[in-house]
Design an enzyme around this catalytic site. Structure first.
Site, PDB file in Angstrom:
ATOM      1  N   ARG A   1     -18.188 -12.751   8.411  1.00 25.47           N
ATOM      2  CA  ARG A   1     -17.072 -11.850   8.141  1.00 25.47           C
ATOM      3  C   ARG A   1     -16.262 -11.616   9.395  1.00 25.47           C
ATOM      4  NH1 ARG A   1     -20.380  -6.945   5.578  1.00 25.47           N
ATOM      5  NH2 ARG A   1     -21.941  -8.219   4.565  1.00 25.47           N
TER       6      ARG A   1
ATOM      7  N   GLU B   1     -29.520 -11.451  10.715  1.00 30.82           N
ATOM      8  CA  GLU B   1     -28.559 -12.155   9.856  1.00 30.82           C
ATOM      9  C   GLU B   1     -27.168 -11.835  10.381  1.00 30.82           C
ATOM     10  OE1 GLU B   1     -28.915 -11.293   5.592  1.00 30.82           O
ATOM     11  OE2 GLU B   1     -26.726 -11.382   5.458  1.00 30.82           O
TER      12      GLU B   1
ATOM     13  N   LYS C   1     -31.691 -12.266  -3.302  1.00 29.98           N
ATOM     14  CA  LYS C   1     -31.041 -11.080  -2.756  1.00 29.98           C
ATOM     15  C   LYS C   1     -30.598 -10.193  -3.921  1.00 29.98           C
ATOM     16  CE  LYS C   1     -26.857  -9.893  -0.128  1.00 29.98           C
ATOM     17  NZ  LYS C   1     -26.603  -9.572   1.268  1.00 29.98           N
TER      18      LYS C   1
HETATM   19  C1  3PG Z   1     -24.927  -7.277   3.277  1.00 29.62           C
HETATM   20  O1  3PG Z   1     -24.055  -8.036   3.637  1.00 29.62           O
HETATM   21  O2  3PG Z   1     -26.038  -7.653   2.902  1.00 29.62           O
HETATM   22  C2  3PG Z   1     -24.636  -5.861   3.227  1.00 29.62           C
HETATM   23  O3  3PG Z   1     -23.293  -5.608   3.479  1.00 29.62           O
HETATM   24  C3  3PG Z   1     -25.461  -5.040   4.139  1.00 29.62           C
HETATM   25  O4  3PG Z   1     -25.375  -3.806   3.603  1.00 29.62           O
HETATM   26  P1  3PG Z   1     -25.108  -2.471   4.431  1.00 29.62           P
HETATM   27  O5  3PG Z   1     -24.078  -2.777   5.469  1.00 29.62           O
HETATM   28  O6  3PG Z   1     -24.655  -1.492   3.385  1.00 29.62           O
HETATM   29  O7  3PG Z   1     -26.442  -2.093   5.030  1.00 29.62           O
END
Ligand code: 3PG
Length: 206
Positions: free
Chosen positions: A44, A40, A128
């Site tokens: 950003r 994924e 999610k």
């Molecule tokens: C996301 O976008 O799903 C989360 O930011 C991923 O979470 P993590 O970086 O804390 O693993």
């Protein structure tokens, strides 16, 4: 195809924020070689859409998704770039309408029973759960899942190697997402050997 079907082979979805397309391609190649079948790419960074396009073109064997979707326009652009599924930290009417229009496998985010029931009402059985750890972690998820037997979850946010095994042991968790094994530092430094070793270890312990 819905998101649950498209992610059926993935128990762990690497969530990557990529700042250079070449690094994104190298990371996807490394993850694929180490045995992961999906990735994924979050919206950003300025390089996100071009990275999705590159991975979709160069690594068709990988299931490529787009994350951090906030607007319908972003979903459309990511779909055009080759994203096969979309993930959002939350949800809105315009996102649901665009997912329908594009027939885009979509995993909307929810943290409360009312949000989850509203999504279930629209047919979303895979949701999610974000931000998983900060919202209450596995204990909260287990409590909330009990009266919602139709929903399966894709928790992300704050998950690490130890927590990953605990989340995956819960039968309502279809898959988890995270970035703990693909740190920005390692990707930026091109330390793909170390990422590959971590991924192989994670997959061996599943
Ligand atoms: C996301 O976008 O799903 C989360 O930011 C991923 O979470 P993590 O970086 O804390 O693993």
């Amino acid at each position: 195809m819905d998101a649950g079907e498209i992610l059926a082979a993935s128990r762990i979805v690497p969530v990557a924020t990529i700042h250079q397309v070449d690094q994104g391609e190298a990371l996807a190649e490394c993850l694929c070689d180490a045995g992961m079948s999906s990735i994924e790419i979050t919206l950003r960074s300025d390089a996100a859409l071009a990275t999705i396009e590159r991975i979709a073109h160069k690594l068709p064997q990988m299931t490529i998704g787009v994350g951090s979707i906030r607007t319908a326009g972003q979903m459309k652009q990511a779909h055009q770039a080759g994203a096969q599924f979309a993930v959002s930290p939350g949800c809105s009417e315009t996102l649901l309408s665009m997912a329908d229009e594009l027939a885009m496998p979509f995993v909307p985010g929810a943290t409360t029973p009312s949000e989850m029931i509203a999504l279930l009402d629209r047919g979303y059985r895979l949701q999610k759960f974000f931000p998983a750890q900060q919202a209450g972690g596995l204990n909260y998820l287990k409590a909330i899942a009990k009266p919602l037997p139709e929903v399966r979850f894709f928790p992300t946010g704050g998950i690490d190697a130890t927590l990953a095994a605990e989340y995956l042991a819960f039968d309502k968790v279809a898959c988890i997402g995270g970035s703990w094994f693909i740190s920005d530092d390692k990707v930026a430094a091109g330390d793909f050997q170390s990422i590959s070793n971590s991924v192989k270890q994670i997959l061996a312990e599943l």
